[in-house]
Design a protein around this motif. Structure first.
Motif, PDB file in Angstrom:
ATOM      1  N   CYS A 196       0.872  -1.168   0.000  1.00 42.19           N
ATOM      2  CA  CYS A 196       0.000   0.000   0.000  1.00 42.19           C
ATOM      3  C   CYS A 196       0.908   1.217   0.000  1.00 42.19           C
ATOM      4  CB  CYS A 196      -0.893   0.001   1.231  1.00 42.19           C
ATOM      5  SG  CYS A 196      -1.949   1.443   1.264  1.00 42.19           S
ATOM      6  N   ARG A 213       3.773  -1.976  -7.619  1.00 45.53           N
ATOM      7  CA  ARG A 213       3.526  -0.754  -6.842  1.00 45.53           C
ATOM      8  C   ARG A 213       4.814  -0.541  -6.065  1.00 45.53           C
ATOM      9  NH1 ARG A 213      -2.285   0.318  -4.697  1.00 45.53           N
ATOM     10  NH2 ARG A 213      -1.168   1.305  -3.025  1.00 45.53           N
ATOM     11  N   GLN A 239       6.096   4.445  -4.526  1.00 50.12           N
ATOM     12  CA  GLN A 239       4.769   4.405  -3.884  1.00 50.12           C
ATOM     13  C   GLN A 239       4.903   4.870  -2.424  1.00 50.12           C
ATOM     14  OE1 GLN A 239       1.831   4.415  -4.786  1.00 50.12           O
ATOM     15  NE2 GLN A 239       0.712   3.830  -2.966  1.00 50.12           N
ATOM     16  N   LYS A 291       0.536   8.780   0.456  1.00 47.21           N
ATOM     17  CA  LYS A 291      -0.795   8.234   0.724  1.00 47.21           C
ATOM     18  C   LYS A 291      -1.839   9.342   0.828  1.00 47.21           C
ATOM     19  CE  LYS A 291      -1.480   4.807   0.757  1.00 47.21           C
ATOM     20  NZ  LYS A 291      -1.644   4.074  -0.543  1.00 47.21           N
ATOM     21  N   PRO A 292      -2.953   9.174   0.116  1.00 47.59           N
ATOM     22  CA  PRO A 292      -4.057  10.123   0.294  1.00 47.59           C
ATOM     23  C   PRO A 292      -4.710   9.872   1.650  1.00 47.59           C
ATOM     24  CG  PRO A 292      -4.771   8.291  -1.052  1.00 47.59           C
ATOM     25  CD  PRO A 292      -3.320   8.057  -0.768  1.00 47.59           C
ATOM     26  N   TRP A 349      -0.773   6.700 -11.368  1.00 47.06           N
ATOM     27  CA  TRP A 349      -2.244   6.673 -11.365  1.00 47.06           C
ATOM     28  C   TRP A 349      -2.837   7.765 -10.487  1.00 47.06           C
ATOM     29  CZ3 TRP A 349       0.003   2.677  -8.262  1.00 47.06           C
ATOM     30  CH2 TRP A 349      -0.444   2.610  -6.949  1.00 47.06           C
ATOM     31  N   GLY A 382      -5.709   8.730  -7.852  1.00 42.64           N
ATOM     32  CA  GLY A 382      -6.455   8.003  -6.820  1.00 42.64           C
ATOM     33  C   GLY A 382      -7.929   8.360  -6.832  1.00 42.64           C
ATOM     34  N   GLU A 383      -8.683   7.569  -6.108  1.00 41.17           N
ATOM     35  CA  GLU A 383     -10.125   7.798  -5.970  1.00 41.17           C
ATOM     36  C   GLU A 383     -10.414   9.194  -5.400  1.00 41.17           C
ATOM     37  OE1 GLU A 383     -12.936   6.672  -6.683  1.00 41.17           O
ATOM     38  OE2 GLU A 383     -14.349   7.073  -5.071  1.00 41.17           O
ATOM     39  N   ARG A 384      -9.518   9.702  -4.551  1.00 43.33           N
ATOM     40  CA  ARG A 384      -9.776  10.992  -3.906  1.00 43.33           C
ATOM     41  C   ARG A 384      -9.281  12.186  -4.712  1.00 43.33           C
ATOM     42  NH1 ARG A 384      -8.475   7.070  -0.984  1.00 43.33           N
ATOM     43  NH2 ARG A 384      -9.506   6.441   0.942  1.00 43.33           N
ATOM     44  N   LYS A 414      -8.291   5.350 -10.471  1.00 39.46           N
ATOM     45  CA  LYS A 414      -9.085   4.519  -9.570  1.00 39.46           C
ATOM     46  C   LYS A 414     -10.527   5.005  -9.610  1.00 39.46           C
ATOM     47  CE  LYS A 414      -6.003   2.021  -7.149  1.00 39.46           C
ATOM     48  NZ  LYS A 414      -6.271   1.899  -5.721  1.00 39.46           N
ATOM     49  N   ARG A 437     -12.533  -0.147  -8.034  1.00 45.56           N
ATOM     50  CA  ARG A 437     -12.347  -0.660  -6.649  1.00 45.56           C
ATOM     51  C   ARG A 437     -13.648  -0.378  -5.914  1.00 45.56           C
ATOM     52  NH1 ARG A 437     -12.987   2.979  -3.344  1.00 45.56           N
ATOM     53  NH2 ARG A 437     -11.072   3.443  -2.211  1.00 45.56           N
ATOM     54  N   ASP A 453      -9.366  -3.746  -8.891  1.00 47.47           N
ATOM     55  CA  ASP A 453      -8.667  -3.653  -7.600  1.00 47.47           C
ATOM     56  C   ASP A 453      -9.655  -4.126  -6.538  1.00 47.47           C
ATOM     57  OD1 ASP A 453      -7.874  -2.817  -5.064  1.00 47.47           O
ATOM     58  OD2 ASP A 453      -7.464  -0.748  -5.613  1.00 47.47           O
ATOM     59  N   HIS A 503      -9.389  -2.073  -2.237  1.00 45.28           N
ATOM     60  CA  HIS A 503      -9.713  -0.794  -1.595  1.00 45.28           C
ATOM     61  C   HIS A 503     -11.182  -0.564  -1.270  1.00 45.28           C
ATOM     62  CE1 HIS A 503      -5.532  -0.040  -2.547  1.00 45.28           C
ATOM     63  NE2 HIS A 503      -5.584   0.738  -1.491  1.00 45.28           N
ATOM     64  N   ASP A 532      -2.582   0.365   4.475  1.00 42.84           N
ATOM     65  CA  ASP A 532      -3.652  -0.621   4.298  1.00 42.84           C
ATOM     66  C   ASP A 532      -3.147  -2.064   4.446  1.00 42.84           C
ATOM     67  OD1 ASP A 532      -5.477   1.363   3.777  1.00 42.84           O
ATOM     68  OD2 ASP A 532      -5.282   1.214   1.598  1.00 42.84           O
TER      69      ASP A 532
HETATM   70  C1  PEP Z   1      -4.251   2.930  -2.898  1.00 39.34           C
HETATM   71  O1  PEP Z   1      -4.171   2.360  -3.990  1.00 39.34           O
HETATM   72  O2  PEP Z   1      -3.460   2.713  -1.970  1.00 39.34           O
HETATM   73  C2  PEP Z   1      -5.382   3.867  -2.663  1.00 39.34           C
HETATM   74  C3  PEP Z   1      -5.357   4.791  -1.718  1.00 39.34           C
HETATM   75  O3  PEP Z   1      -6.392   3.626  -3.493  1.00 39.34           O
HETATM   76  P1  PEP Z   1      -7.755   4.424  -3.777  1.00 39.34           P
HETATM   77  O4  PEP Z   1      -7.352   5.734  -4.387  1.00 39.34           O
HETATM   78  O5  PEP Z   1      -8.438   3.523  -4.746  1.00 39.34           O
HETATM   79  O6  PEP Z   1      -8.486   4.559  -2.479  1.00 39.34           O
END
Ligand code: PEP
Ligand code: CO
Length: 458
Positions: free
Chosen positions: A77, A116, A120, A123-124, A275, A277-279, A301, A332, A361, A364, A436
């Motif tokens: 993660c 990854r 990497q 972290k968001p 990539w 992220g979802e956020r 994502k 995800r 994925d 997540h 994670d």
């Molecule tokens: C991740 O891949 O560690 C992550 C934070 O993913 P997501 O943006 O999909 O929540």
């Protein structure tokens, strides 16, 4: 809304045109001069990857879009600066390599391995601050940005970490390249293929013998090919690893974004496949602005709240030429929501003729917290999301071209389930993730067998 997005895509792009736009994961560096110095240093350092490699990856991703290659993306993660060591890196490659052998065998197609790793480090976070005992400090955003210890000095974003993380990415990638070049994946090197390298490689006996049979039949096949033709085992088994990370810290990403000789366009040379992220995938935000201008293939994502209109707008923004191998959507959704949330998105890209690769994925959307406050994921939920996603893709006539995991080659206890029956009580035994929960070595290999079985059926 779509019209606004199209208008927005008109202004000139530059590696820094994201500055000043809304940033969903803004990092408050208190010392602007120190940040400028760190970014200047990053700009002056040589790149980690080349545009040749990135273009090669694009070709492979284009094949995956057509169902002719399968992507295995995985790793921690969050990488940590303190764990940039030989054993951790080699074990991560080994598990990816072993999983890919199981997948080659089961799916009967080449596998594209994307780690990854080597970047990497960011972290968001759902909340910019964390409060403990009445004290509020910035959240921990990964070793690229600050430190995990809960004190004001550790949690203050430190630009020097940008350079340190970059150097550690280079050390990681250097070792990965050396192992691969040195015949890491050659079947004559039993130490890399042997399951006994794990101290507690408690794989179920049936899977262990299935794995051994696969390895032997692959080795026999290769020796046969070698005897028949000019190709050496080395040529036939040459594996490649590409790198990926979430492009969260745009100071880091843009510092390594540059034109290259004899090619059009500008590349992010800190990774092959960055990539969103979802956020940070919000239209009109700083991250989408940055990502729309780079020539790398890019991942996005997509969580269960993603709408078909958003997906189409992201595709127009990030891949205006609708080119093959350029855009990877990583869904995800979570085991409970995938069957409802995914079909509309697949229908939209199919109906719109959108060229993209769909990857699952299953990690997540399946994170939960135990009653004692430990973040975990269940093996069964992960598998359930994978098999449901596979069925939904079939039903919609869209290729599911890959999988994305958080995993490690170590014997951690972070996810529950699997044939060893890791329970919630067992999580305390060796919970090592800074972020994670990851599948451990045995759970990862077992997952590969289950994917091979489900996806390999015609
Ligand atoms: C991740 O891949 O560690 C992550 C934070 O993913 P997501 O943006 O999909 O929540
Ligand atoms: Co994660």
């Amino acid at each position: 809304m779509l019209a606004a997005v199209e208008q927005h895509s008109q202004p000139a792009w530059s590696p820094t045109s994201w500055q000043g736009l809304p940033n969903a994961q803004e990092i408050a560096y208190p010392d602007g001069a120190a940040l400028a110095r760190a970014v200047g240093e990053l700009r002056s350092l040589p790149p980690l990857v080349t545009s040749w490699e990135i273009e090669r990856l694009r070709g492979f991703l284009a094949q995956a879009e057509q169902g002719k290659r399968f992507v295995l993306q995985g790793g921690d993660c969050a990488e940590s600066l303190g764990e940039c060591n030989s054993a951790t890196i080699a074990n991560k490659l080994k598990i990816l390599l072993q999983m890919s052998m199981v997948l080659v065998h089961g799916l009967k197609m080449p596998i594209l391995r994307v780690g990854r790793f080597a970047g990497q480090y960011a972290k968001p976070r759902s909340s910019a601050t964390e409060t403990r005992g009445g004290v509020s400090l910035p959240s921990y955003f990964g070793d690229l940005i600050n430190r995990p210890a809960f004190d004001a000095v550790s949690r203050t974003p430190d630009p020097a970490l940008l350079v340190q993380a970059y150097q550690h990415s280079a050390l990681t990638l250097n070792f990965v390249r050396a192992l691969v070049e040195g015949g890491f994946a050659d079947l004559h090197h039993p130490e890399y293929w042997d399951l006994s390298f794990m101290r507690h490689a408690g794989l179920a006996p049936a899977l262990r013998s299935e794995y051994e049979r696969m390895k032997d039949s692959l080795a026999d096949g290769l020796r046969f090919m070698e005897a028949l033709g000019e190709k050496t085992v080395d040529d036939l088994t040459r594996v490649e690893f590409f790198t990926s990370h979430e492009g969260l810290n745009l100071w880091y990403e843009s510092a390594q974004t540059r034109p290259v000789p004899r090619r059009d366009g500008v590349y992010n040379l800190s990774a092959h496949l960055p990539w969103l992220g979802e956020r940070t995938r919000g239209l009109g935000g700083a991250h989408v602005e940055y990502f729309r201008g780079i020539h790398n293939p890019v991942g996005v994502k997509l969580g269960p709240s993603a709408t078909a209109d958003e997906v189409l707008a992201l595709a127009r923004m990030l891949n205006p030429g609708n080119e093959a191998g350029k855009l990877v959507f990583v869904a995800r959704m979570g085991a409970a929501r995938v069957a409802n949330a995914l079909p509309a998105l697949l229908q939209a890209t199919r109906a719109g003729g959108v060229r993209c690769l769909w990857v699952c994925d299953p990690m997540h959307g399946n994170t939960r917290t135990t009653s004692s406050g430990v973040k975990t994921r269940s093996f069964d939920d992960i598998l359930h999301e994978l098999t449901t996603s596979h069925a939904v893709h079939r039903q919609e006539g869209v290729v599911l071209g890959g999988v994305h995991f958080e995993l490690t080659g170590e014997d951690v206890t972070e996810c529950t389930g699997g044939s060893m029956g890791t329970s919630e009580q067992d999580l305390a035994t060796n919970y090592a993730s800074a972020c994670d929960p990851r599948l451990n070595y045995q759970q990862s290999l077992e997952m590969a067998f289950l994917i091979a079985r489900t996806f390999g059926k015609r």
